[in-house]
Motif scaffolding. Sequence first.
Motif, short mmCIF file in Angstrom:
data_model
loop_
_atom_site.label_atom_id
_atom_site.label_comp_id
_atom_site.label_asym_id
_atom_site.label_seq_id
_atom_site.Cartn_x
_atom_site.Cartn_y
_atom_site.Cartn_z
N GLU A 193 0.83 -1.21 0.00
CA GLU A 193 0.00 0.00 0.00
C GLU A 193 0.86 1.26 0.00
OE1 GLU A 193 -3.99 1.64 2.32
OE2 GLU A 193 -2.93 -0.13 3.05
N GLY A 194 0.45 2.24 -0.79
CA GLY A 194 1.16 3.51 -0.84
C GLY A 194 2.36 3.52 -1.75
N ARG A 195 2.54 2.45 -2.55
CA ARG A 195 3.70 2.36 -3.44
C ARG A 195 3.38 2.72 -4.88
NH1 ARG A 195 8.26 2.42 -0.40
NH2 ARG A 195 7.80 1.36 1.57
N GLY A 196 2.18 3.20 -5.14
CA GLY A 196 1.81 3.60 -6.49
C GLY A 196 1.51 2.44 -7.41
N LEU A 197 1.12 1.31 -6.81
CA LEU A 197 0.85 0.11 -7.60
C LEU A 197 -0.64 -0.21 -7.62
CD1 LEU A 197 3.74 -2.08 -6.18
CD2 LEU A 197 3.69 -1.01 -8.44
N GLU A 198 -1.13 -0.63 -8.77
CA GLU A 198 -2.50 -1.12 -8.88
C GLU A 198 -2.41 -2.65 -8.83
OE1 GLU A 198 -6.11 -1.59 -12.12
OE2 GLU A 198 -4.46 -0.19 -12.56
N VAL A 199 -2.75 -3.20 -7.68
CA VAL A 199 -2.59 -4.63 -7.45
C VAL A 199 -3.79 -5.40 -7.97
CG1 VAL A 199 -2.39 -6.41 -5.68
CG2 VAL A 199 -1.08 -4.29 -5.47
N VAL A 200 -3.52 -6.45 -8.75
CA VAL A 200 -4.57 -7.33 -9.25
C VAL A 200 -4.09 -8.77 -9.06
CG1 VAL A 200 -3.65 -7.23 -11.61
CG2 VAL A 200 -6.03 -7.89 -11.23
N SER A 201 -4.98 -9.65 -8.67
CA SER A 201 -4.57 -11.03 -8.42
C SER A 201 -4.67 -11.90 -9.66
CB SER A 201 -5.42 -11.65 -7.31
OG SER A 201 -6.74 -11.91 -7.77
N ALA A 202 -3.93 -13.00 -9.65
CA ALA A 202 -4.01 -13.96 -10.76
C ALA A 202 -5.43 -14.50 -10.89
CB ALA A 202 -3.03 -15.10 -10.52
N LYS A 203 -6.12 -14.64 -9.77
CA LYS A 203 -7.49 -15.14 -9.80
C LYS A 203 -8.41 -14.15 -10.51
CE LYS A 203 -11.08 -17.03 -6.78
NZ LYS A 203 -11.43 -17.38 -5.38
N GLN A 204 -8.22 -12.85 -10.25
CA GLN A 204 -9.04 -11.82 -10.91
C GLN A 204 -8.82 -11.82 -12.42
OE1 GLN A 204 -7.54 -8.71 -8.13
NE2 GLN A 204 -9.64 -7.97 -8.14
N LEU A 205 -7.59 -12.13 -12.84
CA LEU A 205 -7.27 -12.17 -14.27
C LEU A 205 -7.56 -13.54 -14.89
CD1 LEU A 205 -3.89 -10.20 -14.35
CD2 LEU A 205 -6.20 -9.34 -14.83
N ASP A 206 -8.06 -14.46 -14.07
CA ASP A 206 -8.38 -15.81 -14.52
C ASP A 206 -7.16 -16.53 -15.07
OD1 ASP A 206 -10.26 -17.87 -14.71
OD2 ASP A 206 -10.74 -17.41 -16.81
N LEU A 207 -6.01 -16.30 -14.43
CA LEU A 207 -4.79 -16.99 -14.83
C LEU A 207 -4.73 -18.35 -14.15
CD1 LEU A 207 -2.17 -14.09 -14.49
CD2 LEU A 207 -3.47 -14.77 -16.51
N PRO A 208 -4.28 -19.37 -14.85
CA PRO A 208 -4.19 -20.71 -14.23
C PRO A 208 -3.08 -20.75 -13.20
CG PRO A 208 -3.18 -20.73 -16.40
CD PRO A 208 -3.83 -19.38 -16.25
N GLU A 209 -3.21 -21.67 -12.24
CA GLU A 209 -2.15 -21.88 -11.26
C GLU A 209 -1.17 -22.90 -11.83
OE1 GLU A 209 -3.32 -21.63 -6.84
OE2 GLU A 209 -5.04 -22.60 -7.78
N PRO A 210 0.09 -22.52 -12.01
CA PRO A 210 1.05 -23.48 -12.56
C PRO A 210 1.38 -24.57 -11.53
CG PRO A 210 2.19 -21.49 -11.87
CD PRO A 210 0.72 -21.22 -11.73
N GLU A 211 1.79 -25.72 -12.02
CA GLU A 211 2.20 -26.79 -11.13
C GLU A 211 3.51 -26.40 -10.45
OE1 GLU A 211 3.19 -31.60 -11.22
OE2 GLU A 211 2.66 -30.53 -13.07
#
Length: 208
Positions: free
Chosen positions: A37-55
């Motif tokens: 927080e406060g670092r100027g970053l827009e945080v988005v999760s892999a789940k929100q982007l529907d990215l698969p979880e690698p093995e």
Amino acid sequence: MSGESKEPQAIRKLAPGRLVIASHNEGKVREIAALLEGRGLEVVSAKQLDLPEPEETGTTFVMNAELKARAAADLSGLVALADDSGLCVDALGGDPGIFSARWGGEDRDFGRAMALVEEKLAAIDDAPRDAHFVCALALAWPDGHVEWFEGRVDGTLVWPPRGDKGHGYDPVFQPIGRTETFGEIDEAEKNDISHRGDAFRQMVAAVF
């Protein structure tokens, strides 16, 4: 790559903008977002982007963090941050270690995982209850560059679990110098002393 020193010198700095947290664990994503927080970053999760979880085929926390970060960066075209962390119990030869989440089964039931740790300790006569958490962070750019950092916190295991804060094995882990478990400590306070907080302080000092 960085991570071997408490004062790491990153080769590349992290610019403000979108950052993918390469995790589907909502508790972990929430903790990481608070630390950034406060670092100027827009945080988005892999789940929100529907990215698969690698093995997770790595044999160390750092290797698993790096493969998750690289996969998310490749698929999203954004800088990605991955965390691989786990509980290492001395009397169990460092287990569950990199398999910490998998000890909870396919549905990652940490109640089951904590009970399994306790069951294995109970089967060892006079087993010491020393344990530590490790957190490895890997920051990957789409062009393949990676920076990594590793933090640790030592403590002892308690039973039964105490507290409903945190996530994972937090309710059975009591850090050295405290009478509460991580499950009983508020998130902000936990971040001051945790393995994840340690790794993030190293990262912040290096890449911002």
